[in-house]
Design an enzyme around this catalytic site. Structure first.
Site, PDB file in Angstrom:
ATOM      1  N   HIS A  42       9.155 -15.471  -3.661  1.00  0.00           N
ATOM      2  CA  HIS A  42       8.098 -14.696  -4.304  1.00  0.00           C
ATOM      3  C   HIS A  42       7.206 -14.030  -3.253  1.00  0.00           C
ATOM      4  O   HIS A  42       6.898 -12.835  -3.333  1.00  0.00           O
ATOM      5  CB  HIS A  42       7.280 -15.622  -5.197  1.00  0.00           C
ATOM      6  CG  HIS A  42       6.280 -14.915  -6.060  1.00  0.00           C
ATOM      7  ND1 HIS A  42       5.352 -15.597  -6.819  1.00  0.00           N
ATOM      8  CD2 HIS A  42       6.028 -13.599  -6.282  1.00  0.00           C
ATOM      9  CE1 HIS A  42       4.601 -14.743  -7.483  1.00  0.00           C
ATOM     10  NE2 HIS A  42       4.983 -13.527  -7.160  1.00  0.00           N
ATOM     11  N   GLU A  76       9.137 -11.343  -1.604  1.00  0.00           N
ATOM     12  CA  GLU A  76       9.183 -10.153  -2.469  1.00  0.00           C
ATOM     13  C   GLU A  76       7.955  -9.276  -2.237  1.00  0.00           C
ATOM     14  O   GLU A  76       8.061  -8.051  -2.145  1.00  0.00           O
ATOM     15  CB  GLU A  76       9.261 -10.598  -3.928  1.00  0.00           C
ATOM     16  CG  GLU A  76       9.077  -9.494  -4.958  1.00  0.00           C
ATOM     17  CD  GLU A  76       8.335  -9.994  -6.179  1.00  0.00           C
ATOM     18  OE1 GLU A  76       7.423  -9.280  -6.659  1.00  0.00           O
ATOM     19  OE2 GLU A  76       8.648 -11.100  -6.651  1.00  0.00           O
ATOM     20  N   HIS A  77       6.787  -9.894  -2.146  1.00  0.00           N
ATOM     21  CA  HIS A  77       5.557  -9.139  -1.885  1.00  0.00           C
ATOM     22  C   HIS A  77       5.546  -8.560  -0.474  1.00  0.00           C
ATOM     23  O   HIS A  77       5.171  -7.401  -0.265  1.00  0.00           O
ATOM     24  CB  HIS A  77       4.341 -10.058  -2.054  1.00  0.00           C
ATOM     25  CG  HIS A  77       3.945 -10.296  -3.473  1.00  0.00           C
ATOM     26  ND1 HIS A  77       2.726  -9.936  -3.967  1.00  0.00           N
ATOM     27  CD2 HIS A  77       4.606 -10.859  -4.516  1.00  0.00           C
ATOM     28  CE1 HIS A  77       2.635 -10.267  -5.242  1.00  0.00           C
ATOM     29  NE2 HIS A  77       3.773 -10.842  -5.597  1.00  0.00           N
ATOM     30  N   GLU A 105      -0.586 -11.498   1.560  1.00  0.00           N
ATOM     31  CA  GLU A 105       0.165 -11.618   0.312  1.00  0.00           C
ATOM     32  C   GLU A 105       0.449 -13.065  -0.068  1.00  0.00           C
ATOM     33  O   GLU A 105       0.511 -13.395  -1.251  1.00  0.00           O
ATOM     34  CB  GLU A 105       1.482 -10.844   0.416  1.00  0.00           C
ATOM     35  CG  GLU A 105       1.314  -9.353   0.617  1.00  0.00           C
ATOM     36  CD  GLU A 105       0.616  -8.693  -0.554  1.00  0.00           C
ATOM     37  OE1 GLU A 105       0.927  -9.038  -1.709  1.00  0.00           O
ATOM     38  OE2 GLU A 105      -0.251  -7.831  -0.310  1.00  0.00           O
ATOM     39  N   GLU A 128      -2.286 -15.646  -7.790  1.00  0.00           N
ATOM     40  CA  GLU A 128      -1.459 -15.364  -8.969  1.00  0.00           C
ATOM     41  C   GLU A 128      -0.922 -16.663  -9.564  1.00  0.00           C
ATOM     42  O   GLU A 128      -1.015 -16.895 -10.779  1.00  0.00           O
ATOM     43  CB  GLU A 128      -0.292 -14.453  -8.586  1.00  0.00           C
ATOM     44  CG  GLU A 128       0.675 -14.184  -9.719  1.00  0.00           C
ATOM     45  CD  GLU A 128       1.957 -13.501  -9.288  1.00  0.00           C
ATOM     46  OE1 GLU A 128       2.860 -13.359 -10.127  1.00  0.00           O
ATOM     47  OE2 GLU A 128       2.063 -13.110  -8.103  1.00  0.00           O
TER      48      GLU A 128
END
Length: 988
Positions: free
Chosen positions: A83, A86-87, A159, A184
């Site tokens: 994740h 990905e960022h 991130e 998040e």
């Protein structure tokens, strides 16, 4: 000349339709070509000879072209490495060394979709666009991002996660965790439903990759190092581990060439594998604690589910059959589990993990309830067992099976604007597990085979024996609501920070301070963006799309809008009943009324019977509240009910009959089902606030500004959540029943109605006849000619709202009353919002503050300029950021021509988003905006200047220069301790 040479070369390349098996092209070999006639497409599978990269191209006559590159990214821990990767891959690359090319491309493109996501076993980077130049630009950016990312530590710290002082300027201030992904996932883990589904799955798959959270668990995210992130990219983001997908009518050969040039430098490898197959553990009971799902008592906030291991995902037909079994078992009021669990009022609704989950190597089916008392856990277990036994004995009603299959077939005939993207989503999980993705496209074959198996007898009944009656792998999972759960999370976070600090020397802390300073400087640095490709305004069509419409009258007084076009044999019906300002006290009941129409049943038939016919003959019937503002006056609104349905042309008459039955005959005296509906709505609405708190915050802030926004808050906002929660607690529902009957009497009136039909030429007459019969029996009442356009009594005002909720995250909103749609400044304000988000707000709210998202928006139809933040650790600071953004644009920043062009491209991207056939002409039907008005507004966008943006910012948004009503709202943690002149909005 170079352009002509390139064009000539491209034209000499073979088209996708002319390719044959075994053909080689730019390093790829064609492995398989299949035509799927029912979907009007040709599926072409290719493989890169050197690296083994797989490619699926869907050749289809669709202008909304899709591209995606993805990788297997199964994990062995919960640090969230795929994740965060990905960022971070989207934070600059070799060819595009800028800090955030992904977000910057949003305004250099007219994409219809741009995103990236991390699933259990894979990460994908998809986009879609209708412009071939844009497609090439985005393809180049995405390919460089995934195969040659910068992966700088400074981006990892922004991130992913970092330690940072609460006040960077104060060396004595306390330490905290920051990071976009960290915040998040902190928000995701404070949502009771999301946490329940995550923890249940982890317990279901011990010893496999699925016992870990691929998105990252906040308790483990700080264990991830930058070096581990880089290594994960090296081992996973490799062509040998890749799946490439393309869709639409753009030429394939140039895409193969571009991708081939990038990946040919790699050598083939054998990707590493992680454990995926679980060892059956028999039956297991696990009890854990989680956050409350609503305010008030925790006596009935327990969640319980039973999960069963089912088929191997790689059997496509078995997966399709299991999805149909789950549909028949669980979905809708006619489903056996719904009758056993929901109608019995044991709980408020199904648990969040209820359903069939074909997203793991070995699939699962879960059945459970939320909102139950601890003492009822055994009762739920008993009801589930009894229902499976009944299905094993009796099977499912054949008419319900036919209805479920008819829904599948109709869904694939329905022309949607994002068909290619949805197709990719439907086949990706299996594809990344080695399934031939083309097998998922053969819908008709699977439907025909299932019909034959059902006809032979005992098919679905056999599933009970195979997977449920004597399951060798069954999890009973309980989550008890703990009002102090989020406080416990805060304490554990504090302890984790202290643990980190205890391992660090004074020199280490100094280094961290220095790195944070570098990050802050990096975030504020003015960048050279010249390396990024871009469209220009010359790539934008000057003319707006137009839709031929015919106007008529049916039933002597009802206006009908006709749209005759190619619909793939489907007819679409839409109606609006306008009640204006009559009985404003009934407005809070409109959402419940709309839900009740498709839940309670009628005076002569129960809802399960009606529901089966709806599925058999239509694509569904939906009712919803409707409100829109006059194009010239923010004080005038139209409010009422909108509803519609669609069906195959041979089912036009039964479609209209079913809609009329619900309109005229709904039995609001069915208080038993009404209570079940209220319980479900109350629970789901609260959970929706956790998922979409930014929308609720904006709506709450806007509610003091215009009649429409006040109405939307009543219908769709925090006020509605509280209203439904209060109704659900009533012991006597008689007053509610009387209100719903009054709504029915007020709303459905042929004299205050307009309709729209979209169909093909051959079915227009059938629709006209059916509509005439429909209106002959439609309620007709005298209307009050003096009801008016509404809203004149409304007085706009400024306010500040705080809604404390048991979340571990926050949302902020701010709204300013502006101008109506046809005001000359409306287009300027819309462009201003598009300018502020990427050029100021994204940097300040997401990059510097660590919120998951934030920005500005302007609704030209509502006349409100708004700001928002999502999963925000510091919402009060963000509200100050909203205000600073206006100071920045009016006094500190010179808007460049490039920035103006990007804002305009973003607006035109929105305006030119593809529509499904059912949406064509609906803008005029719902709002009265004509094609000529849309064209006039389009022309105005081209003419807006940088000075225009500064002028409207100063005129409408600067507090000292404007007296316009302005409101703010914060939804989130009680610990924010907001006081003073803030109005506290509590749900209880």
């Amino acid at each position: 000349l170079a352009h002509k040479v390139a064009a000539t070369a491209a034209s000499s390349e073979p088209s996708a339709s002319s390719l044959v098996n075994g053909q080689e092209l730019h390093g790829f070999v064609v492995e398989d070509i299949q035509t799927v006639s029912e979907l009007k497409l040709k599926a072409i599978r290719l493989r890169h000879q050197k690296t083994g990269a797989e490619w699926l191209h869907i050749d289809r006559d669709d202008t909304n072209n899709v591209f995606s590159v993805g990788f297997n990214t199964s994990v062995s821990d919960s640090t969230g490495v795929p994740h965060i990767l990905e960022h971070t891959t989207l934070c600059g690359s070799s060819k595009y060394p800028v800090r955030d090319p992904f977000f910057k491309m949003l305004n250099r493109s007219m994409s219809t979709f741009m995103n990236a996501w991390t699933a259990h076993d894979y990460t994908q980077y998809p986009f879609s666009t209708q412009n071939v130049k844009d497609y090439e630009n985005l393809q180049n950016v995405y390919l460089d991002a995934v195969f040659r990312p910068s992966l700088r530590e400074v981006d990892f710290r922004q991130e992913g996660w970092r330690l940072e002082r609460s006040d960077p300027a104060d060396s004595a201030s306390s330490w905290q965790f920051k990071g976009v992904v960290y915040n998040e996932m902190k928000g995701a883990f404070s949502d009771a439903g999301s946490l329940f589904a995550t923890r249940a799955q982890q317990q279901m798959f011990p010893g496999t990759t699925y016992q870990h959270e691929s998105g990252g668990d906040p308790a483990f995210i700080p264990d991830l190092t930058h070096a581990q992130l880089v290594e994960f990219h090296r081992t996973h983001y490799h062509p040998s581990n890749a799946r490439v997908y393309s869709y639409g009518n753009f030429p394939l050969a140039p895409q193969l060439e571009r991708v081939g040039e990038v990946i040919s430098a790699y050598e083939r490898i054998t990707p590493a594998e992680v454990p995926m197959d679980v060892k059956p553990f028999g039956e297991k009971l696990v009890t854990e604690f989680g956050p409350v799902e609503s305010v008030g008592s925790v006596d009935k906030q327990t969640k319980f589910s039973i999960s069963y291991l089912t088929n191997d995902l790689r059997s496509v037909y078995e997966t399709f059959s299991m999805s149909m079994f789950s549909n028949l078992l669980l979905n809708g009021t006619s489903a056996p589990m719904h009758k056993a669990l929901i109608d019995s009022h044991i709980g408020s609704d199904y648990s969040s993990n209820t359903g069939y989950s074909p997203y793991t190597r070995q699939t699962t089916l879960s059945v459970g309830l939320q909102g139950i008392a601890d003492k009822d856990i055994s009762l739920v277990e008993q009801r589930v067992a009894e229902t499976f036994a009944k299905v094993r004995e009796e099977g499912f009603e054949r008419k319900r099976i036919d209805a479920a299959l008819a829904t599948v077939e109709l869904a694939y005939k329905h022309k949607t604007s994002n068909f290619g993207l949805n197709l990719m989503k439907s086949l990706s999980t299996g594809w990344f597990h080695g399934v031939n993705p083309v097998d998922y496209l053969k819908v008709s074959e699977n439907v025909a085979r299932l019909r034959a198996d059902v006809a032979s007898g005992g098919f679905f009944e056999g599933f009970v024996d195979r997977y449920f009656a004597n399951s060798g792998h069954k999890l009973k999972y309980v989550m008890l609501a703990d009002p102090k759960y989020n406080q416990g999370l805060d304490q554990r976070e504090h302890e984790l920070i202290q643990t980190k600090l205890n391992t660090l020397t004074r020199a280490d802390l100094t280094t961290i301070d220095e790195k944070n300073k570098v990050l802050a400087e990096e975030q504020m640095k003015k960048e050279d963006l010249s390396s990024l490709p871009t469209l220009t305004l010359a790539d934008v069509d000057a003319a707006a799309s137009r839709y031929a419409l015919d106007m008529g009258v049916a039933g002597e007084c009802v206006p009908v809008q006709w749209r005759t076009t190619s619909t793939n044999g489907i007819s679409y019906f839409r109606a609006i009943n306008d009640v204006r300002d009559k009985h404003p006290e009934l407005r809070p009941y409109l959402p419940l009324f709309c839900e009740a129409l498709t839940y309670l049943g009628t005076k002569s038939r129960d809802m399960p019977e009606i529901e089966t016919e709806i599925r058999l003959y239509t694509g569904g019937v939906s009712f919803s509240p409707f409100v829109t503002t006059d194009l010239a006056h923010l004080g005038h609104i139209e409010a009422g009910i909108s509803y519609g349905s669609h069906c195959l042309d041979q089912h036009i008459e039964p479609m209209f009959k079913l809609v009329l039955e619900l309109v005229r005959e709904t039995n609001f005296d069915n208080t038993d089902r009404l209570r079940a509906l209220l319980n479900s709505l109350s629970s789901n609405m609260f959970n929706d606030v956790a998922n979409s708190g930014h929308a609720y915050a904006r709506r709450l802030a806007s509610s003091t500004l215009t009649p429409e926004m006040q109405t939307l808050e009543v219908l769709n906002g925090i006020s509605q959540v509280k209203f439904i929660s209060d109704l659900a607690r009533l012991s006597d529902l008689t007053p509610v029943v009387e209100k719903l009957k009054l709504v029915q009497n007020v709303v459905f009136n042929k004299l205050a109605m307009r309709t729209a039909i979209t169909t093909n030429a051959g079915s227009a007459d059938d629709n006209q006849v059916a509509l005439k019969r429909f209106l002959e029996s439609y309620p007709e009442k005298d209307t009050d000619a003096n009801a008016g356009a509404g809203g004149d009594k409304f007085a706009a005002s400024s306010s500040r709202f705080f809604c404390p909720l048991p979340f571990a995250t926050n949302y902020a909103g701010k709204a300013i009353r502006a101008v109506p749609y046809n005001h000359p400044d409306s287009v300027k304000l819309q462009l201003l919002a598009k300018f502020l988000t990427p050029n100021y707000l994204h940097r300040e709210i997401r990059e510097r503050n660590g919120a998951y998202g934030g920005g500005a928006g302007y609704s030209p139809l509502q006349g409100v300029f708004s700001f928002f933040s999502y999963r925000d650790p510091s919402p009060l600071e963000t509200i100050e950021t909203f205000a600073r953004s206006i100071k920045w644009v009016t006094e500190e920043h010179d808007i460049s021509e490039r920035e103006m062009t990007e804002a305009k491209l973003s607006v035109f991207g929105d305006l030119d988003s593809p529509l499904s056939v059912s949406e064509e002409g609906m803008t005029y039907f719902t709002t009265g905006i004509t094609d000529d008005m849309r064209q006039e507004r389009r022309d105005q966008f081209f003419e807006v200047t940088a000075n225009d943006l500064k002028d409207v910012a100063a005129k409408y948004l600067l507090p000292e220069a404007s007296s316009r009503p302005t409101s703010v709202a914060v939804i989130g943690e009680e610990s924010l301790a907001i006081s003073g002149d803030w109005k506290h909005v509590r749900l209880q």
